[in-house]
Design a protein around this motif. Structure first.
Motif, PDB file in Angstrom:
ATOM      1  N   ASN A 105       0.831  -1.212   0.000  1.00 18.82           N
ATOM      2  CA  ASN A 105       0.000   0.000   0.000  1.00 18.82           C
ATOM      3  C   ASN A 105       0.864   1.260   0.000  1.00 18.82           C
ATOM      4  O   ASN A 105       0.567   2.218  -0.704  1.00 18.82           O
ATOM      5  CB  ASN A 105      -0.942   0.009   1.201  1.00 18.82           C
ATOM      6  N   ASP A 106       1.920   1.244   0.795  1.00 15.78           N
ATOM      7  CA  ASP A 106       2.826   2.385   0.831  1.00 15.78           C
ATOM      8  C   ASP A 106       3.491   2.606  -0.522  1.00 15.78           C
ATOM      9  O   ASP A 106       3.616   3.744  -0.983  1.00 15.78           O
ATOM     10  CB  ASP A 106       3.896   2.200   1.909  1.00 15.78           C
ATOM     11  N   LEU A 107       3.903   1.521  -1.171  1.00 17.71           N
ATOM     12  CA  LEU A 107       4.522   1.642  -2.490  1.00 17.71           C
ATOM     13  C   LEU A 107       3.524   2.157  -3.521  1.00 17.71           C
ATOM     14  O   LEU A 107       3.864   2.964  -4.379  1.00 17.71           O
ATOM     15  CB  LEU A 107       5.098   0.302  -2.930  1.00 17.71           C
ATOM     16  N   ALA A 108       2.293   1.696  -3.447  1.00 20.66           N
ATOM     17  CA  ALA A 108       1.264   2.154  -4.374  1.00 20.66           C
ATOM     18  C   ALA A 108       0.969   3.643  -4.161  1.00 20.66           C
ATOM     19  O   ALA A 108       0.782   4.384  -5.137  1.00 20.66           O
ATOM     20  CB  ALA A 108      -0.007   1.337  -4.199  1.00 20.66           C
ATOM     21  N   ASN A 109       0.953   4.080  -2.909  1.00 23.44           N
ATOM     22  CA  ASN A 109       0.724   5.491  -2.623  1.00 23.44           C
ATOM     23  C   ASN A 109       1.888   6.352  -3.109  1.00 23.44           C
ATOM     24  O   ASN A 109       1.680   7.472  -3.558  1.00 23.44           O
ATOM     25  CB  ASN A 109       0.504   5.703  -1.109  1.00 23.44           C
ATOM     26  N   GLU A 110       3.086   5.845  -3.025  1.00 22.04           N
ATOM     27  CA  GLU A 110       4.270   6.566  -3.530  1.00 22.04           C
ATOM     28  C   GLU A 110       4.195   6.742  -5.036  1.00 22.04           C
ATOM     29  O   GLU A 110       4.541   7.795  -5.560  1.00 22.04           O
ATOM     30  CB  GLU A 110       5.554   5.831  -3.138  1.00 22.04           C
ATOM     31  N   ASP A 111       3.733   5.708  -5.740  1.00 19.90           N
ATOM     32  CA  ASP A 111       3.618   5.781  -7.187  1.00 19.90           C
ATOM     33  C   ASP A 111       2.581   6.812  -7.595  1.00 19.90           C
ATOM     34  O   ASP A 111       2.736   7.504  -8.588  1.00 19.90           O
ATOM     35  CB  ASP A 111       3.268   4.417  -7.789  1.00 19.90           C
TER      36      ASP A 111
END
Length: 114
Positions: A105-111
């Protein structure tokens, strides 16, 4: 008495005693007269200038002891905070899955931000 309050009181006492002893030793060295006969032993600093053994026992040794105590407490604190960390291998399967989802989720939010 609350442990947190006691720690702050002891820390304040430690700092106050250390600063006092350090200032007295600096004053003694800064006001040291060239001749031994020029020392006025009736003053606080003059007494220590006239009696170097008393200065060693009352000022220098407590400063060294406080330094040793502070180093010991610092090392113990660092070791205690280092032991609290958990390794990934210590986690259960459910905790690992929850951590993986959170990271994804954190990686998706960063993208999305970029």
């Amino acid at each position: 008495m609350n442990k947190k309050v006691l720690r702050y009181v002891l820390l304040g006492l430690d700092v106050a005693v250390t600063v006092f002893l350090f200032v007295v030793s600096i004053l003694m060295l800064a006001t040291q007269p060239a001749a031994q006969t020029a020392i006025d032993p009736t003053t606080f600093i003059g007494f220590f200038q006239d009696n170097p053994t008393v200065f060693l026992l009352v000022i220098v040794l407590p400063l060294v002891a406080l330094l040793g105590l502070n180093i010991f407490i610092l090392v113990r604190f660092i070791r205690s905070t280092g032991e609290k960390k958990k390794a990934v291998s210590d986690l259960t399967a459910e905790q690992k899955e929850a951590l993986r989802k959170e990271l994804m989720n954190d990686l998706a939010n960063e993208d999305k931000k970029e």
